[in-house]
Scaffold this active site. Sequence first.
Site, PDB file in Angstrom:
ATOM      1  N   GLU A  52       0.549  -9.910  -0.953  1.00 20.70           N
ATOM      2  CA  GLU A  52      -1.074 -10.345  -0.827  1.00 20.70           C
ATOM      3  C   GLU A  52      -1.645 -10.479  -2.192  1.00 20.70           C
ATOM      4  OE1 GLU A  52      -1.470  -7.173   2.205  1.00 20.70           O
ATOM      5  OE2 GLU A  52      -2.788  -8.492   3.269  1.00 20.70           O
ATOM      6  N   GLY A  62       0.856  -5.523   0.735  1.00 20.97           N
ATOM      7  CA  GLY A  62      -0.205  -5.678  -0.346  1.00 20.97           C
ATOM      8  C   GLY A  62       0.240  -6.457  -1.639  1.00 20.97           C
ATOM      9  N   GLU A 114       4.227  -5.340   7.557  1.00 18.59           N
ATOM     10  CA  GLU A 114       3.602  -4.391   8.296  1.00 18.59           C
ATOM     11  C   GLU A 114       3.744  -4.183   9.709  1.00 18.59           C
ATOM     12  OE1 GLU A 114       2.372  -6.756   6.161  1.00 18.59           O
ATOM     13  OE2 GLU A 114       1.245  -6.032   4.691  1.00 18.59           O
ATOM     14  N   ALA A 148       0.957  -1.179   0.093  1.00 20.45           N
ATOM     15  CA  ALA A 148      -0.040  -0.018  -0.194  1.00 20.45           C
ATOM     16  C   ALA A 148       0.887   1.346  -0.009  1.00 20.45           C
ATOM     17  CB  ALA A 148      -0.827  -0.192   1.394  1.00 20.45           C
TER      18      ALA A 148
HETATM   19  N1  COA Z   1       4.472   3.533  -0.144  1.00 22.78           N
HETATM   20  C1  COA Z   1       4.948   4.490  -0.499  1.00 22.78           C
HETATM   21  N2  COA Z   1       6.007   4.954  -1.016  1.00 22.78           N
HETATM   22  C2  COA Z   1       7.081   3.692  -1.231  1.00 22.78           C
HETATM   23  C3  COA Z   1       6.603   2.556  -0.697  1.00 22.78           C
HETATM   24  C4  COA Z   1       5.262   2.410  -0.241  1.00 22.78           C
HETATM   25  N3  COA Z   1       4.793   1.008   0.316  1.00 22.78           N
HETATM   26  N4  COA Z   1       7.625   1.843  -0.776  1.00 22.78           N
HETATM   27  C5  COA Z   1       8.517   2.481  -1.548  1.00 22.78           C
HETATM   28  N5  COA Z   1       8.151   3.785  -1.566  1.00 22.78           N
HETATM   29  C6  COA Z   1       8.981   4.775  -2.107  1.00 22.78           C
HETATM   30  C7  COA Z   1      10.008   5.435  -1.221  1.00 22.78           C
HETATM   31  O1  COA Z   1       9.315   6.298  -0.327  1.00 22.78           O
HETATM   32  C8  COA Z   1      10.842   5.920  -2.158  1.00 22.78           C
HETATM   33  O2  COA Z   1      10.293   7.243  -2.459  1.00 22.78           O
HETATM   34  P1  COA Z   1      11.236   8.702  -2.578  1.00 22.78           P
HETATM   35  O3  COA Z   1      12.139   8.475  -3.781  1.00 22.78           O
HETATM   36  O4  COA Z   1      10.306   9.449  -2.967  1.00 22.78           O
HETATM   37  O5  COA Z   1      11.837   8.496  -1.331  1.00 22.78           O
HETATM   38  C9  COA Z   1      10.778   5.195  -3.363  1.00 22.78           C
HETATM   39  O6  COA Z   1       9.530   4.422  -3.245  1.00 22.78           O
HETATM   40  C10 COA Z   1      11.935   3.921  -3.477  1.00 22.78           C
HETATM   41  O7  COA Z   1      12.047   3.424  -2.284  1.00 22.78           O
HETATM   42  P2  COA Z   1      13.251   3.433  -1.123  1.00 22.78           P
HETATM   43  O8  COA Z   1      12.764   3.141   0.214  1.00 22.78           O
HETATM   44  O9  COA Z   1      14.195   4.832  -1.314  1.00 22.78           O
HETATM   45  O10 COA Z   1      13.991   2.161  -1.810  1.00 22.78           O
HETATM   46  P3  COA Z   1      15.304   1.329  -0.903  1.00 22.78           P
HETATM   47  O11 COA Z   1      15.855   0.410  -1.821  1.00 22.78           O
HETATM   48  O12 COA Z   1      15.704   2.188   0.005  1.00 22.78           O
HETATM   49  O13 COA Z   1      14.005   0.266  -0.067  1.00 22.78           O
HETATM   50  C11 COA Z   1      12.028  -0.999   0.319  1.00 22.78           C
HETATM   51  C12 COA Z   1      13.072  -0.388  -0.666  1.00 22.78           C
HETATM   52  C13 COA Z   1      11.158  -1.902  -0.658  1.00 22.78           C
HETATM   53  C14 COA Z   1      13.015  -1.700   1.284  1.00 22.78           C
HETATM   54  C15 COA Z   1      11.663   0.337   0.884  1.00 22.78           C
HETATM   55  O14 COA Z   1      11.072   1.048   0.091  1.00 22.78           O
HETATM   56  C16 COA Z   1      10.418  -0.111   1.808  1.00 22.78           C
HETATM   57  O15 COA Z   1      10.563  -0.849   2.843  1.00 22.78           O
HETATM   58  N6  COA Z   1       9.255  -0.004   1.519  1.00 22.78           N
HETATM   59  C17 COA Z   1       8.013  -0.184   2.124  1.00 22.78           C
HETATM   60  C18 COA Z   1       7.286  -1.520   1.985  1.00 22.78           C
HETATM   61  C19 COA Z   1       6.259  -1.730   3.066  1.00 22.78           C
HETATM   62  O16 COA Z   1       6.260  -1.651   4.215  1.00 22.78           O
HETATM   63  N7  COA Z   1       5.096  -2.066   2.511  1.00 22.78           N
HETATM   64  C20 COA Z   1       3.865  -2.408   3.317  1.00 22.78           C
HETATM   65  C21 COA Z   1       2.985  -1.277   3.408  1.00 22.78           C
HETATM   66  S1  COA Z   1       1.557  -1.570   4.196  1.00 22.78           S
END
Ligand code: COA
Length: 259
Positions: free
Chosen positions: A115, A112, A135, A67
């Site tokens: 999922e 998500g 999450e 999400a």
């Molecule tokens: N929602 C909104 N934005 C997200 C996102 C999410 N679920 N997952 C990644 N992004 C965005 C980041 O904020 C970043 O945006 P920015 O460039 O404007 O700062 C961009 O996508 C790239 O992600 P980034 O975090 O910089 O890459 P990374 O290689 O450092 O890390 C992940 C990759 C996947 C480990 C990390 O993005 C992450 O933990 N994402 C969240 C996953 C999550 O918790 N999902 C469940 C949601 S309920």
Amino acid sequence: MSGESPILVEVDGGVCWIRLNRPDKLNSMTLEMHDLIQKALDDVVKDDSVGCVVITGVGERAFCAGADITNFPKLSPAGAKEFSEKGQKTVQKILSHPKPVIAAVNGYALGGGCELATACDFRIASERARFSQPEISLGLIPGWGGTQLLPSLVGPAKAKELIMTGAMVKAPDALQMGLVNEVVEPDKLIEAVGALAQTLVSGPSIALGKAKKLVNDSVSLTEGLSAEAEAFSELFATEDMKEGVAAFLEKRKADFKGK
Ligand code: COA
């Protein structure tokens, strides 16, 4: 990609390809994207020229990182329930779809995204794919069917490990635990998925639909999904959830207090 739709839909050789198209945000999902996916799935039900659906992500890094967390700070518990139910509707449309649905997991499948993949009938993963239900690091639980669907694929023990620790699983380990059907080299993913899709397109569509329905109906979902949406919503009233989401947005480690 500015001005482009966040969901791209293309029918080719009897296969409907649904591509999540927000690569700069790792294809994280907005409510609009759910509406577009749901419409594409509905359109395919009526389209006799389509025998199979593939869902995948645009770009090299992500299938879907879950999400869109940037929306979370403004969600009330009631809004969070609607948000959960919206995602569950997409998942249910995949589960009850009369045609086979394949997830071509090209990169991160998180929250998500995991999922969404879990709801599909087949998961073919690139060696680069990574799976997680993260999450818990936001002070939350999965809200788009993960608490119900993941145990049916990997068993309750592994499902709890994944959901309660948020551990990230590499593609070969996902294969070993039954989370994916096959792992292929990244540049062979589309070819492998295309071949499976063609097998399904040329198969007996009525028998395929009945097989899918019988397997999916064996998992009783209605009460479980409604309890999941309720619990997801209640967590939006906790301090821990606010801290978890703030920590993600501020790119720091969360400090949970159990409140
Ligand atoms: N929602 C909104 N934005 C997200 C996102 C999410 N679920 N997952 C990644 N992004 C965005 C980041 O904020 C970043 O945006 P920015 O460039 O404007 O700062 C961009 O996508 C790239 O992600 P980034 O975090 O910089 O890459 P990374 O290689 O450092 O890390 C992940 C990759 C996947 C480990 C990390 O993005 C992450 O933990 N994402 C969240 C996953 C999550 O918790 N999902 C469940 C949601 S309920």
